[in-house]
Design a protein around this motif. Structure first.
Motif, PDB file in Angstrom:
ATOM      1  N   VAL A 181       5.421   1.054  -4.997  1.00 34.76           N
ATOM      2  CA  VAL A 181       4.490  -0.017  -5.351  1.00 34.76           C
ATOM      3  C   VAL A 181       3.060   0.490  -5.453  1.00 34.76           C
ATOM      4  O   VAL A 181       2.326   0.109  -6.366  1.00 34.76           O
ATOM      5  CB  VAL A 181       4.583  -1.177  -4.326  1.00 34.76           C
ATOM      6  N   VAL A 182       2.647   1.368  -4.564  1.00 32.80           N
ATOM      7  CA  VAL A 182       1.254   1.828  -4.577  1.00 32.80           C
ATOM      8  C   VAL A 182       0.949   2.573  -5.874  1.00 32.80           C
ATOM      9  O   VAL A 182      -0.082   2.344  -6.511  1.00 32.80           O
ATOM     10  CB  VAL A 182       0.944   2.687  -3.333  1.00 32.80           C
ATOM     11  N   ALA A 183       1.835   3.452  -6.302  1.00 36.51           N
ATOM     12  CA  ALA A 183       1.629   4.155  -7.568  1.00 36.51           C
ATOM     13  C   ALA A 183       1.676   3.167  -8.734  1.00 36.51           C
ATOM     14  O   ALA A 183       0.835   3.221  -9.642  1.00 36.51           O
ATOM     15  CB  ALA A 183       2.685   5.241  -7.757  1.00 36.51           C
ATOM     16  N   PHE A 184       2.623   2.248  -8.727  1.00 34.65           N
ATOM     17  CA  PHE A 184       2.724   1.233  -9.766  1.00 34.65           C
ATOM     18  C   PHE A 184       1.418   0.461  -9.904  1.00 34.65           C
ATOM     19  O   PHE A 184       0.943   0.203 -11.003  1.00 34.65           O
ATOM     20  CB  PHE A 184       3.885   0.273  -9.463  1.00 34.65           C
ATOM     21  N   GLN A 185       0.832   0.067  -8.762  1.00 37.50           N
ATOM     22  CA  GLN A 185      -0.393  -0.728  -8.796  1.00 37.50           C
ATOM     23  C   GLN A 185      -1.535   0.003  -9.503  1.00 37.50           C
ATOM     24  O   GLN A 185      -2.379  -0.633 -10.135  1.00 37.50           O
ATOM     25  CB  GLN A 185      -0.817  -1.122  -7.382  1.00 37.50           C
ATOM     26  N   THR A 186      -1.561   1.319  -9.432  1.00 41.14           N
ATOM     27  CA  THR A 186      -2.586   2.099 -10.117  1.00 41.14           C
ATOM     28  C   THR A 186      -2.516   1.844 -11.618  1.00 41.14           C
ATOM     29  O   THR A 186      -3.516   1.535 -12.262  1.00 41.14           O
ATOM     30  CB  THR A 186      -2.414   3.602  -9.817  1.00 41.14           C
ATOM     31  N   GLY A 187      -1.322   1.974 -12.181  1.00 44.48           N
ATOM     32  CA  GLY A 187      -1.146   1.727 -13.606  1.00 44.48           C
ATOM     33  C   GLY A 187      -1.287   0.261 -13.960  1.00 44.48           C
ATOM     34  O   GLY A 187      -1.849  -0.092 -15.003  1.00 44.48           O
ATOM     35  N   PHE A 188      -0.777  -0.598 -13.095  1.00 43.01           N
ATOM     36  CA  PHE A 188      -0.844  -2.032 -13.356  1.00 43.01           C
ATOM     37  C   PHE A 188      -2.282  -2.514 -13.450  1.00 43.01           C
ATOM     38  O   PHE A 188      -2.636  -3.283 -14.348  1.00 43.01           O
ATOM     39  CB  PHE A 188      -0.095  -2.808 -12.258  1.00 43.01           C
ATOM     40  N   GLU A 189      -3.127  -2.083 -12.519  1.00 46.10           N
ATOM     41  CA  GLU A 189      -4.535  -2.502 -12.539  1.00 46.10           C
ATOM     42  C   GLU A 189      -5.235  -2.007 -13.802  1.00 46.10           C
ATOM     43  O   GLU A 189      -6.043  -2.731 -14.387  1.00 46.10           O
ATOM     44  CB  GLU A 189      -5.265  -2.001 -11.286  1.00 46.10           C
ATOM     45  N   ALA A 190      -4.932  -0.798 -14.211  1.00 47.86           N
ATOM     46  CA  ALA A 190      -5.517  -0.278 -15.453  1.00 47.86           C
ATOM     47  C   ALA A 190      -5.077  -1.139 -16.633  1.00 47.86           C
ATOM     48  O   ALA A 190      -5.889  -1.533 -17.480  1.00 47.86           O
ATOM     49  CB  ALA A 190      -5.097   1.180 -15.657  1.00 47.86           C
ATOM     50  N   TRP A 191      -3.783  -1.461 -16.682  1.00 45.07           N
ATOM     51  CA  TRP A 191      -3.226  -2.298 -17.758  1.00 45.07           C
ATOM     52  C   TRP A 191      -3.854  -3.683 -17.755  1.00 45.07           C
ATOM     53  O   TRP A 191      -4.294  -4.178 -18.785  1.00 45.07           O
ATOM     54  CB  TRP A 191      -1.706  -2.381 -17.587  1.00 45.07           C
ATOM     55  N   ARG A 192      -3.901  -4.302 -16.574  1.00 38.50           N
ATOM     56  CA  ARG A 192      -4.435  -5.657 -16.447  1.00 38.50           C
ATOM     57  C   ARG A 192      -5.855  -5.750 -16.983  1.00 38.50           C
ATOM     58  O   ARG A 192      -6.192  -6.671 -17.718  1.00 38.50           O
ATOM     59  CB  ARG A 192      -4.405  -6.104 -14.993  1.00 38.50           C
ATOM     60  N   ASP A 193      -6.678  -4.791 -16.621  1.00 42.40           N
ATOM     61  CA  ASP A 193      -8.068  -4.820 -17.073  1.00 42.40           C
ATOM     62  C   ASP A 193      -8.186  -4.637 -18.583  1.00 42.40           C
ATOM     63  O   ASP A 193      -9.013  -5.278 -19.219  1.00 42.40           O
ATOM     64  CB  ASP A 193      -8.885  -3.753 -16.355  1.00 42.40           C
TER      65      ASP A 193
END
Length: 137
Positions: free
Chosen positions: A105-117
């Motif tokens: 999850v922690v690694a996923f959140q890195t990409g997810f936050e970039a995508w979301r923004d």
């Protein structure tokens, strides 16, 4: 090499990649031969036409950067290129989600936050009392 040669090289990198990173700009001025050498490897693996198409390579790049917890800006540059190539926000998110079972999850959140923004994705707020959990990134 001259500053004019380095400028032309950076411009060519921007045209081919759709982005340049800060280190590319600085290396062009400070150590142009090393930038060229590094760029040749990237060109062979990522930019040159081979078996995989550019869209597929872009998704692989986004996932690998996510798993490696690269900087948000680096991941975002590849997300923007993916969008420019015609990939949908949903396709990009689905690729980022591949990081969940292998990297967590922690690694996923890195990409997810970039995508979301980049895509401006919004969520649903709870209607019950809850502590703020933050972005996780």
């Amino acid at each position: 090499m001259t500053d004019t040669d380095a400028q032309a090289y950076i411009n060519d990198m921007a045209r081919k990649r759709g982005y340049v990173l800060d280190y590319h700009k600085i290396m062009a001025k400070q150590d142009f031969p090393v930038l060229q050498a590094a760029n040749h490897v990237v060109s062979a693996a990522y930019l040159d036409e081979r078996t995989l198409d550019r869209k597929t390579k872009e998704l692989i790049f986004i996932v690998s950067l996510t798993v490696m917890r690269a900087s948000k800006g680096h991941i975002q540059s590849h997300i923007r290129v993916a969008l420019d190539l015609g990939l949908s926000p949903t396709e990009i998110l689905e690729a980022i989600e591949i990081a969940l079972p292998e990297a967590g999850v922690v690694a996923f959140q890195t990409g997810f936050e970039a995508w979301r923004d980049v895509v401006g994705a919004e969520g649903i707020e709870p209607t019950v009392v809850a502590h703020e959990g933050g972005s996780g990134a």
